[in-house]
Structures are given as C-alpha cells and as structure tokens.
Design an enzyme around this catalytic site. Structure first.
Site, PDB file in Angstrom:
ATOM      1  N   SER A  25     -11.133  37.823  60.105  1.00  0.00           N
ATOM      2  CA  SER A  25     -11.356  38.750  58.993  1.00  0.00           C
ATOM      3  C   SER A  25     -12.104  38.033  57.877  1.00  0.00           C
ATOM      4  CB  SER A  25     -10.027  39.291  58.474  1.00  0.00           C
ATOM      5  OG  SER A  25      -9.551  38.472  57.429  1.00  0.00           O
ATOM      6  N   LYS A  26     -12.598  38.831  56.926  1.00  0.00           N
ATOM      7  CA  LYS A  26     -13.363  38.269  55.801  1.00  0.00           C
ATOM      8  C   LYS A  26     -12.555  37.265  54.998  1.00  0.00           C
ATOM      9  CE  LYS A  26     -17.004  41.504  55.192  1.00  0.00           C
ATOM     10  NZ  LYS A  26     -18.186  41.770  54.452  1.00  0.00           N
ATOM     11  N   ARG A  27     -11.244  37.338  55.121  1.00  0.00           N
ATOM     12  CA  ARG A  27     -10.413  36.429  54.333  1.00  0.00           C
ATOM     13  C   ARG A  27     -10.160  35.107  55.037  1.00  0.00           C
ATOM     14  NH1 ARG A  27      -8.964  41.328  53.887  1.00  0.00           N
ATOM     15  NH2 ARG A  27      -7.636  41.198  55.721  1.00  0.00           N
TER      16      ARG A  27
END
Ligand code: GLU
Length: 459
Positions: A229-231
């Site tokens: 994920s983007k995180r």
C-alpha cells in the site's frame, strides 16, 4: 514488431507509487525494445482529485528515472494534446457517434453505453433492486501475460456522468483509438475494466490493442501479507530520491518487480534491461517487494561508479549535512571516499559512516566503547603504540603497517590486537573502512591528536 505505440496513462491524484513507476518503466522498456513510441498521456479528467503538485511529482519522477517520452506533455506529437482535460471536444463527438449508432442513450442525466443482446430483469441482492441485464457474448482477452481471460459485461454502463464529465472507461478507450495505441500495459487492477473497454472498441469498430496486465506488487514479507500500500516503506518514488538512492539502481530494482530474465541475473543496467526485456517473461503471480534487494543493487551501482562521479554525489550528501564545505580539500575527500565506496550501500548512510573523516565531533558508539576501549589493557596498548606512530617519518600504509608489526613481534602477539583500539580512538566505533588505508588517509596529525584525547579520556 511494426509501429508499436505503447502509452503510460497516469492519473495525477497523489504521490507517485512504485507500481505506477513500474507501469511506466515496462511500457518504456517495451517501446525501446521494439523501436516503437512511448506516449505519456495524462488522465486528468477528475477535476476534484487531480493536482498540479501530483503532476509535477510524476513528471519529475519519470525524468529522474530517465524514462523519456516520445510524445506527451512538453513533447507535442501528431496525436496531442496529451492532457485529457484538453480533449473534451473529441469525447463529446464520440458520445455523439455512439448515440448515432444506437449504442448510447441518456437516462437520469447520464449517458449509458448500450450492450448488445437480449435484455431481462433480475433481482440483484447487491443493489437490493431489480436491475436490467443483457445476455452478451463473452469477451475474450488474449492477455500477453495472463493468457486467455474471458469476462462478460451484463449491464450497460455510464460513459458520461450527469455533470457532463465523460467516464474513465470512455476517455481511456477513445484516446487509445485516437492515439493509435497498439499495446496497453497496465496494472492487474485494470483487468476487470478490460471487458468494458473491449466492448467500447468494438462499438467504435476499432481493433482493440494487445493487453498486458502486470502482477500486483506484494508487501515485503517483513512488513506483512497482501498487496503493497501507499503507506508501506518503499512505496513512494519520492522516498528513493530523498534517501539518495541512485536512479539507475532504482530502475533496475523496479524492472525486477514481476519480471526477470531467463538466467535470473539481477544487476542489469538500462541497456541490458532494454535488450533483455520481454513481456513473455513477466510473471502472473504477485511480485514480492524486497527492500534488501534494493540496497544490494544500490551497493552494486555505487561500487561500479567512477570515483570522480562518486565523489561528486558524495559531496552533495556531505555538504547537506554540514560535514564539508565547498572549499574542502579535494584530494583528502577523494581518498576518504575511495575507502567508503567499497563499504556502504547507500549515500543515505554516508554521512554517518564517514563523519569522523571530516569532524572531531563524531559520534562515539557506546557498544564499541564497552567492547573495545573499556577492556583491560586497552589503554596500555594505545599508550604503547602512540610513540611508534609518532615516530613514523613518511606517513603511508606500509610504514604504519611496519609500526604495528614491530610492536606485535616484540610482544609475540598479532598486530590485530591493536587495530580495534586505535580504530576506536580515531573514529569512535569498531567498524568502518579498511584499517590501514583509513589510518593513512586520516593523516598523522589527526591520528595522534585523537589517540592523545582518548588516552586522556580513558586513562
Ligand atoms: N489512468 C489510469 C490509471 O492511472 C490508466 C489506466 C490504463 O493504463 O489504461 O490507472
């Protein structure tokens, strides 16, 4: 292959994700490999979500990675403009084309694409309502990576929203036709859209392009399971730039996210990537993100950099952290960097690793202090080597080596008994560049001064 036209069609809605960069790279490699064109098309029809900042980050990221486009923003070609936000008329005329063919109709202010086939209504538990469905012919997609995929569209779908904006599916296809795109290489998350797209191509009586859906990128096993994920660490391209990774290494790393050459070689500079890249060798299953591989590749590229270039890059990170000034001694810097080049895998770690070359105010490792300096006999050893080093006339590796060998011989032990103690005294830790060249590079004055300070502190 004749006249390949591949495109990268990002929607600039946020930070550039590594999966986005991979889509760009695979399209770019495919175009370069086949001698085709690489088109950059900005899919910015969603006014609320697109930002100028995201667009700039995207363009800068592509430039940083060295992925140049043949047509696109700043490089007008025969099929521009390359911003969808500037192509409204084309979309309107194509809505009209479908209406004229009886393949589009208005309902509640929106325009729907009309599928072909017998219609019936059915209760749909998801929508909790009666819905109209269509018995269509299945759509067969010969995906270059996934093989034959069969899907079916059963409901008319929106091609223009009630606010007048054409939908993603519609503009994507209209532009692929208008820009004569031959290959659509994109993330697997779009596979579920492809049957809609093929239906639209058919309605426009256009041959669909070849599709290749890239596997999703999975988290580093250290970080957990599932899709990255983007995180997640390493998910954003800006992070690699901020951490001073070499763009060549980052490109190499990204290329290996789902693709590998038949012999599994990993260090592949750009020209090898171009000559060896092949869509057939892209895997179907998820591509595992591996941070260690990134560091390893970065180390390989750092080691093979010419020293002058290494020094130039190093200068930036050392002056950013205030360790050197623009006027610093070049030849000293060069000798010090030569020793660091063999040892560290990222410019991010350079200031920490090399600080003691440039300042007396370097960090003292408590662990090393305990392990090396606070051991019985350490201070005595340091005290007895000091006059030997001070007596050296010409300060070079071989005289330093002899000084250690002499004392070692006299005492009947190995010279290595002194190395960690002296290393700690001059650098505050027990690891670092190779010992003798490091002592030579630091210079006699600095070494003796630091030994003297250590003696005063630990005696
Ligand atoms: N704008 C779409 C995206 O960023 C493009 C999809 C495609 O490549 O067709 O996901």
């Amino acid at each position: 292959m004749d006249n390949v036209r591949a495109r990268f069609a990002p929607s600039p809605t946020g930070s550039t994700h590594i999966g986005t960069a991979r889509t760009a790279l695979f399209n770019w490699l495919f175009a370069r490999k086949t001698g085709g064109a690489f088109v950059l098309r900005i899919e910015d029809t969603d006014k609320e979500r697109n930002t100028q900042e995201a667009l700039e980050e995207l363009v800068d990221g592509l430039k940083w990675l060295g992925l140049d486009w043949d047509e696109g923003p700043g490089k007008e070609g025969p099929f521009g403009p390359y911003f969808q936000s500037q192509r409204g008329e084309l979309y309107q005329s194509h809505i009209q084309i479908l209406k004229d063919k009886g393949r589009a109709y208005e309902k509640d202010g929106a325009v729907y694409f009309k599928l072909l086939g017998e219609r019936y209504t059915e209760f749909d538990s998801y929508h909790d309502a009666e819905v109209e469905k269509v018995k269509t012919e299945p759509v067969i997609i010969d995906d270059l990576i996934r093989g034959q995929v069969t899907r079916k569209e059963e409901r008319d779908f929106v091609i223009q929203r009630s606010n007048g904006d054409p939908s993603f599916h519609f503009v994507n296809v209209v532009d692929d036709i208008a820009m004569k795109i031959t290959h659509v290489i994109r993330g697997e998350d779009h596979l579920s859209n492809t049957s809609k797209h093929v239906e639209l191509f058919k309605a426009f009586e256009a041959t669909p392009p070849k599709f290749a859906h890239l596997p999703m990128i999975l988290k580093d096993p250290k970080e957990g399971k599932g899709k990255m994920s983007k995180r997640d660490k390493g998910a954003l391209i800006s992070e690699y730039r901020d951490r001073n990774f070499l763009p060549e290494a980052v490109v190499n790393f990204i290329a290996l996210l789902g693709w590998s050459p038949k012999d599994d070689q990993e260090t592949l500079p750009l020209d090898s990537l171009i000559s060896r890249f092949n869509l057939d060798d892209v895997q179907k299953g998820g591509a595992r993100f591996d941070e260690k591989k990134m560091s390893h590749l970065n180390f390989e590229y750092m080691k093979s950099m010419p020293l002058s270039q290494y020094v130039k890059t190093a200068k930036v990170s050392l002056s950013n952290t205030g360790l050197i000034e623009p006027s610093s001694d070049e030849s000293y810097l060069e000798s010090a960097m030569k020793l660091c080049q063999e040892k560290i895998d990222s410019f991010e770690n350079l200031p920490g690793f090399a600080a003691f070359f440039f300042t007396d105010d370097y960090e003292i490792s408590e662990k090393a202090e305990k392990k090396v300096m606070k051991k019985d006999g350490a201070v005595e050893r340091l005290a007895e080597i000091a006059p030997r080093l001070s007596g050296i006339q010409s300060w070079d590796e071989s005289s330093i080596d002899s000084a250690f060998n002499q004392i070692a011989e006299e005492q009947g032990i190995k010279p290595f008994a002194w190395y960690p103690i002296v290393r700690f005294a001059v650098s505050g830790t027990n690891s670092g560049p190779d010992f003798l060249p490091m002592i030579e590079t630091l210079g006699k004055e600095r070494v003796l001064k630091r030994i003297e300070n250590a003696l005063a502190k630990y005696s």
